[in-house]
Design a protein around this motif. Structure first.
Motif, short mmCIF file in Angstrom:
data_model
loop_
_atom_site.label_atom_id
_atom_site.label_comp_id
_atom_site.label_asym_id
_atom_site.label_seq_id
_atom_site.Cartn_x
_atom_site.Cartn_y
_atom_site.Cartn_z
N THR A 83 20.84 32.91 92.64
CA THR A 83 20.93 34.37 92.60
C THR A 83 21.64 34.88 91.35
O THR A 83 21.77 36.10 91.18
CB THR A 83 21.64 34.91 93.85
OG1 THR A 83 22.96 34.35 93.89
CG2 THR A 83 20.90 34.54 95.12
N ALA A 152 20.26 34.56 101.42
CA ALA A 152 19.58 35.01 100.19
C ALA A 152 19.48 33.88 99.17
O ALA A 152 18.43 33.67 98.55
CB ALA A 152 20.31 36.20 99.59
N ALA A 155 16.89 31.34 100.23
CA ALA A 155 15.53 31.89 100.04
C ALA A 155 15.12 31.77 98.58
O ALA A 155 14.03 31.30 98.25
CB ALA A 155 15.48 33.35 100.49
N ARG A 156 16.01 32.18 97.71
CA ARG A 156 15.71 32.16 96.26
C ARG A 156 15.46 30.73 95.78
O ARG A 156 14.61 30.49 94.92
CB ARG A 156 16.89 32.79 95.52
CG ARG A 156 16.90 32.59 94.04
CD ARG A 156 16.10 33.62 93.29
NE ARG A 156 16.18 33.40 91.85
CZ ARG A 156 15.13 33.34 91.03
NH1 ARG A 156 13.93 33.56 91.48
NH2 ARG A 156 15.29 33.12 89.75
N GLY A 158 14.39 28.26 97.59
CA GLY A 158 13.35 27.57 98.34
C GLY A 158 13.89 26.53 99.29
O GLY A 158 13.18 25.61 99.68
N TYR A 180 15.93 37.53 105.23
CA TYR A 180 15.62 36.43 104.30
C TYR A 180 14.88 35.29 104.99
O TYR A 180 14.52 34.32 104.34
CB TYR A 180 16.91 35.93 103.64
CG TYR A 180 17.62 37.02 102.86
CD1 TYR A 180 17.09 37.50 101.67
CD2 TYR A 180 18.81 37.59 103.32
CE1 TYR A 180 17.73 38.51 100.96
CE2 TYR A 180 19.45 38.60 102.62
CZ TYR A 180 18.90 39.06 101.44
OH TYR A 180 19.53 40.06 100.74
N ARG B 89 19.52 42.63 86.73
CA ARG B 89 18.82 41.35 86.57
C ARG B 89 17.30 41.50 86.38
O ARG B 89 16.67 42.29 87.08
CB ARG B 89 19.00 40.47 87.81
CG ARG B 89 20.40 40.16 88.19
CD ARG B 89 20.41 39.15 89.35
NE ARG B 89 19.80 39.72 90.56
CZ ARG B 89 19.44 39.01 91.61
NH1 ARG B 89 19.60 37.69 91.62
NH2 ARG B 89 18.92 39.58 92.68
N ARG B 95 8.68 31.80 93.11
CA ARG B 95 8.23 31.62 94.50
C ARG B 95 7.36 32.79 94.96
O ARG B 95 6.37 32.60 95.66
CB ARG B 95 9.42 31.40 95.42
CG ARG B 95 9.97 29.96 95.32
CD ARG B 95 11.31 29.76 95.99
NE ARG B 95 11.49 30.42 97.26
CZ ARG B 95 11.00 29.98 98.43
NH1 ARG B 95 10.30 28.87 98.49
NH2 ARG B 95 11.22 30.66 99.54
N ALA B 347 12.08 39.23 100.15
CA ALA B 347 13.34 38.66 100.64
C ALA B 347 13.20 37.17 100.88
O ALA B 347 14.05 36.37 100.50
CB ALA B 347 13.77 39.38 101.92
N ARG B 348 12.10 36.78 101.51
CA ARG B 348 11.87 35.38 101.90
C ARG B 348 11.71 34.48 100.67
O ARG B 348 12.15 33.34 100.67
CB ARG B 348 10.60 35.35 102.74
CG ARG B 348 10.18 34.02 103.28
CD ARG B 348 9.12 34.19 104.37
NE ARG B 348 7.82 34.60 103.88
CZ ARG B 348 7.16 35.68 104.28
NH1 ARG B 348 7.67 36.49 105.19
NH2 ARG B 348 5.96 35.95 103.80
N THR B 349 11.06 35.01 99.62
CA THR B 349 10.75 34.16 98.47
C THR B 349 11.82 34.21 97.38
O THR B 349 12.04 33.22 96.69
CB THR B 349 9.40 34.55 97.83
OG1 THR B 349 9.41 35.96 97.55
CG2 THR B 349 8.25 34.23 98.76
N GLU B 350 12.48 35.36 97.23
CA GLU B 350 13.40 35.51 96.09
C GLU B 350 14.82 35.90 96.47
O GLU B 350 15.68 36.06 95.60
CB GLU B 350 12.83 36.52 95.09
CG GLU B 350 11.45 36.15 94.53
CD GLU B 350 11.46 34.83 93.73
OE1 GLU B 350 12.54 34.39 93.32
OE2 GLU B 350 10.37 34.24 93.55
N GLY B 351 15.08 36.11 97.76
CA GLY B 351 16.44 36.48 98.17
C GLY B 351 16.84 37.87 97.72
O GLY B 351 18.03 38.14 97.52
N ILE B 352 15.87 38.75 97.53
CA ILE B 352 16.16 40.13 97.13
C ILE B 352 15.71 41.06 98.25
O ILE B 352 14.54 41.03 98.67
CB ILE B 352 15.42 40.48 95.82
CG1 ILE B 352 15.93 39.60 94.67
CG2 ILE B 352 15.58 41.97 95.48
CD1 ILE B 352 15.11 39.72 93.39
#
Lengths: 419, 419
Positions: A83, A152, A155-156, A158, A180, B89, B95, B347-352
């Motif tokens: 992150t 988070a 998730a980022r 993987g 997430y 950022r 992902r 959220a699931r792929t990038e934690g955002i």
């Protein structure tokens, strides 16, 4: 810096060379251990820093990874998806300074992190170390900010995540982790039950890194970056005073460690600094011990709106007392009403909306000034470590619109003339 | 860049030289005007840029003020207290790219701004210009992100603020503005009533800067910084494609303007780029006009969970159509169910964790790819302009813990084996 005696590890964790017991000094190679096999004391990362220069750091990424030469992470840490927390604003807070009656004040605003608390820092370091240590699942027991940060970060990256929460947690806090899509599991029990379960699971699953349990020594080092950033953002110098909220106490001791390292490495002049701890009166075991002149922390049952600080038996409490006493600081505590006032004061003067822990910091700073413990003429930094959007319940009975009016200019003027 | 014909102003607003009508080109000196006296068209800032170099920008502050040479703000803008937004950022989203089936994807994460939306950018520019123009009160009509940004910026600057909101607004959104302690006034009426009232008050009070009314030409320029940052963070080059949410449409047209300016000034190669607009189907007047091949936007009554995009008569809609058509892009729209899926996918792929507008952007990108409108092989940037913490209600019926269990390891294993 702790000197390193043991056979150094072959793991690439940057300058980290061993784990060292804070109590007895016994050292072991870098591993996923957190308690000393000799005396059960907490293990801490020991380093052999090479030469680290300001130029190296300034040429690095605009995240905590600019300090990778001072952290237990691989040299190529920023290549792996994470992150990228850190390098949050250090705000010159002149209006708050005027309100508090101090000369030079800064607010370190960690609400700008990816999930809006300092936990993104410690979790990012834990994830990087955990990858090197061979883990593949990121986990934690938590009631709030940590759960957000772990879910988070996983998730980022993987990674799968397992986040354990008390089932009584408010719906809003559940949503901010659930989104997430890791394994968020609600446990019927209080936070102590959840914590015990985490420790049991950490022992069973060799691929699960519970960030604040079995990889805690690495995780905790992430808080050093708050100290590094404050010093760099002040123009490579240490502040005279810093006020830091105390939950487990880890953050305060790591900021102290960061300031000492910077001085020892010649990155700043090793000027004296005083460290102050801030607690809510409803959970103030460290403040109580400080005031009593005691070395031992007597656990309490927390009862405060500052839930992110509500750790009744703070693991690093004794080390907080060490840091504070060694530097000539203090630990103080404030009531929940003062916490709300602290949140409002910071928002009103600087436009920064902090969570309850931030209210504790601001209100404690105010009390320390009023009682003559904080020098109003020394450069002072307050650490704001979490976001008010996550603790709306704390302020909801205290603030609202000035008035509700019909849609006319006359009605607006009447409200403003009133006050 | 618009050339400047009128007598240039003596006001120090950096490179800004005049206001120019987007419709008829009529120019007037810099002032607090927003509509052309000749044709009632919208006024826009016209500049005479001197030489601006990458090195100048890179040596500047880590905020939007690094681009002050391209904005209508004084040369010493960063000396005045402000929220210092920007330099958020740019996340390489591999992902999410894999999930969407595109090669190179970035997410511009504007949740890292001080009040967690891009509105901090436009408000900071509006405040700086308003100071120079002689205003002393910051004001707006708003239902959410803008209210937060105005109240926070005014607090930080020590200005009074007047924020008008519909009285029906949810309590959470009221709290996140009220905490900054300006004059927050709830108006019995809908957003149109509040807007009309703001315009009336702007005419009556010569010291009130309604950021999105009487200083709108300056305010709107703040969105250019999103474009500048994307290009700088990509290593001083333009992306091949960018997907931008459309409310009033201003942001999309300003990112387009920023990309053109960078090319014209030689700060990037003027490579071709395509601009895509994203709307929620429940408020998609621009998408409807695009698909119909029309030049005129037919107003709609919004009905969508993406409330921050719910502008039924978007002022800059026609200019969005211009940008999109000129660059070979498109405008697409997605259902509320797709919006929720978009939030969850990001959220699931990038934690955002994005607000509903971010869900619109992600879901629209997905649809544009599936329908062949977006080139999966071109470098693509998605603008995520606001934070999921502010729109929890949108996801609350869709996510939650995997299970609620007794505090035993066996129960945890059972949940994980199931899932």
């Amino acid at each position: 810096m702790t000197s390193v005696d043991v056979q150094t590890s072959t793991l690439d964790l940057g300058p980290a060379r061993a784990l060292s017991c804070r109590e007895c000094g016994h050292q072991i190679p870098l591993a996923a251990e957190f308690a000393c096999a000799e005396c059960f004391g907490p293990l801490e990362v020991a380093y052999d820093f090479g030469t680290v220069t300001r130029a190296d750091i300034e040429a690095g990424p605009k995240s905590i990874w600019r300090y990778k030469g001072l952290l237990p992470v691989p040299a190529d840490v920023e290549r792996f998806p994470n992150t990228d927390p850190g390098m949050t604003r250090l705000v010159k807070a002149d209006r708050l300074a005027a309100a508090l009656g101090v000369k030079s004040l800064w607010v370190k605003d960690d609400t700008g992190n990816p999930t809006h608390s300092f936990k993104d820092r410690v979790v990012a370091v834990a994830l990087a170390a955990a990858r090197t240590l061979g883990f593949s699942v990121l986990a934690c027991p938590s009631t709030g900010n940590l759960a957000n940060a772990v879910a988070a970060a996983a998730a980022r990256a993987g990674w799968d995540s397992v986040v354990l929460i008390p089932s009584s947690l408010e719906r809003a806090k559940i949503l901010t982790t659930a989104v997430y899509d890791g394994a968020l599991i609600a446990v019927d029990g209080n936070y102590d039950d959840v914590n015990r379960l985490a420790t049991e699971l950490a022992g069973e699953h060799e691929d699960w890194a519970f960030v604040n349990v079995n990889v805690r020594p690495y995780y905790a080092e992430g808080s050093k970056t708050l100290g590094y950033e404050v010093a760099e953002q002040l123009g490579w110098r240490l502040p005279g005073q810093v006020v830091i909220p105390v939950a487990s106490g880890s953050q305060l001791t790591k900021v102290d460690k960061a300031f000492r390292e910077l001085g020892e490495l010649g990155l700043v002049d090793p000027t004296p600094y005083r460290i102050f701890g801030a607690q809510a009166t409803g959970c103030s075991p460290v403040s109580a011990a400080f005031k009593a002149g005691a070395d031992v922390i007597r656990p309490v049952k927390p009862d405060t709106i500052a839930r992110s600080l509500a750790i009744g038996a703070p693991a690093d409490g004794p080390y907080v007392l060490d840091s504070v006493r060694r530097t000539g600081g203090a630990v103080e505590d404030v009531t929940d009403a003062e916490v709300v006032e602290g949140i409002r004061l910071l928002a009103r003067t600087e436009g920064i909306f902090a969570e309850t822990a931030g209210g504790v910091t601001v209100a404690t700073a105010k009390k320390l000034i009023e009682t003559g413990q904080l020098d109003p003429d020394a450069d002072t930094v307050l650490l704001i470590t979490g976001d008010g959007l996550k603790t709306l319940d704390a302020v909801q009975d205290h603030i609202g619109p000035r008035a509700t009016i019909p849609p006319t200019a006359a009605a607006v003027h009447e409200v403003l003339n009133r006050g």
